[in-house]
Design a protein around this motif. Structure first.
Motif: not given
Length: 378
Positions: A205-215, A285-291, A252-259
């Motif tokens: 489970l990848e989760w966290g906070l961030g800041i993003s910009w649309y242009n 990293r090794k191998g294939f991953r998706f979420g 924007y300030i964002n919260a994200t959760v990605v299994p």
């Protein structure tokens, strides 16, 4: 290396047994026979080395470790009161050209650590002053694979890509709308503080906070983005003006959760380089991953910028306002990776502008615009 010490202060005799256990995460063997093989090596003075392993292949991997150096380092830390000691696999002692390096670095108070994506750099200011190119020639380099997965690890990454918006599922340039976005050059940037938690098996489970910009840069730079009395407007510039750039930016300030499904189960290839006061670790990293997961964000700023030429001189107009933008955003995020490459795609489920505040479309109705972005994660 994480040492687990059970100390009995009343012990009168020195250590009588030393156990070296190679512990791999249970997830790596969730679908295999839980039984373990144990190898016991009898030494002098009633001492033993006990090796617990899952298979012959794991036992063969011990050839990559310098057990002699490991025991020397342990012996230097032992006291007469130690009864039992166990080594987990948090530190590797790897042979390379008869040199042994301990892979987990401890950072001192005066050192600086920078961690970005799969690269970690430690700098010691006291040693870096004396560093020269000869130190780099004598650098130590070791490459090895790490099987161990922390329950939760933290890293910082950057999303870099392109963004656009869809008008009822179609790109606006299909109808040559004035709010059509320039396909290349409308950059999306995200700065993310991300945690990666192992759930079990190949599931993370990848989760966290961030800041993003649309242009959003307009395809036709002769249109000016302005806030009207009732809606956002894309108006034709005066004939005397030669437009060069017209864009709307929102942060924007964002919260994200990605299994995530990681079929390498978190295994990584690690290259460490040490030269003078500089230490560099590169994780691959090794191998294939998706979420597939989701995110929610809150707008913290927005502005328009119009760059143009008039009467031979270049001018810039910048306006800061809300421009009828929705304060909240939420949507779906997809991630896919192969070895060292990580790609992402975001789709906002809510509209960019408030209800009935979007630009007028060809039917003289408020356009329903949804933001999209995609690119690479560093």
């Amino acid at each position: 290396m994480k040492n687990k010490l059970n100390i009995k202060t009343k012990m009168k005799s020195f250590i009588t047994a030393l156990m070296i256990a190679l512990i791999f995460p249970a997830m790596a063997f969730a679908e295999t026979d839980p039984k373990q093989d144990t190898v016991i090596i009898e030494l002098n003075n009633n001492s033993k080395i006990v090796i617990i392993t899952k298979s012959r292949a794991d036992l063969a991997s011990l050839e990559n470790y310098d057990v002699n150096q490991m025991i020397k380092d342990l012996n230097a830390q032992l006291s007469d009161s130690v009864e039992y000691l166990e080594i987990s696999d948090g530190k590797a002692y790897v042979n390379d050209d008869d040199e042994v390096e301990m892979k987990d670095w401890k950072i001192n108070d005066d050192e600086v650590r920078i961690k970005l994506g799969g690269v970690e750099v430690d700098v010691d200011p006291d040693e870096i002053d004396d560093w020269d190119e000869n130190d780099w020639e004598d650098r130590k380099k070791v490459t090895y694979e790490a099987e161990r997965v922390d329950r939760t690890s933290h890293h910082f990454n950057i999303d870099i890509g392109l963004n656009n918006w869809l008008d009822d599922g179609n790109f606006p340039d299909m109808n040559n709308a004035p709010y059509s976005i320039k396909p290349f050059g409308s950059w999306y940037v995200g700065l993310n503080s991300t945690n990666r938690t192992w759930v079990g098996g190949p599931v993370f489970l990848e989760w966290g906070l961030g800041i993003s910009w649309y242009n959003w840069k307009l395809q036709d730079t002769d249109f000016i983005i302005e806030e009207g009395s009732e809606r956002i407007e894309f108006n034709q510039a005066p004939a005397s003006v030669n437009g060069q750039k017209s864009k709307l930016t929102a942060s924007y300030i964002n919260a994200t959760v990605v299994p995530m499904f990681d079929f390498s189960r978190g295994r990584r290839k690690i290259t460490s380089i040490e030269s003078g006061g500089v230490k560099i670790k590169k994780y691959s990293r090794k191998g294939f991953r998706f979420g597939l997961g989701g995110y929610a964000g809150y707008r913290i700023g927005s502005h328009t910028k119009y760059k143009f030429k008039e009467n031979g001189s270049t001018e810039k107009d910048k306006e800061t306002d809300n421009f009828f933008l929705e304060n909240f955003r939420y949507g779906l995020r997809a991630q896919v990776g192969w070895k060292g490459v990580e790609l992402f795609a975001n789709y906002d489920l809510n509209e960019v502008f408030s209800t009935n505040r979007g630009p007028l479309n060809a039917n003289n109705q408020s356009a329903n615009l949804n933001a999209i972005s995609f690119g690479i994660t560093l």
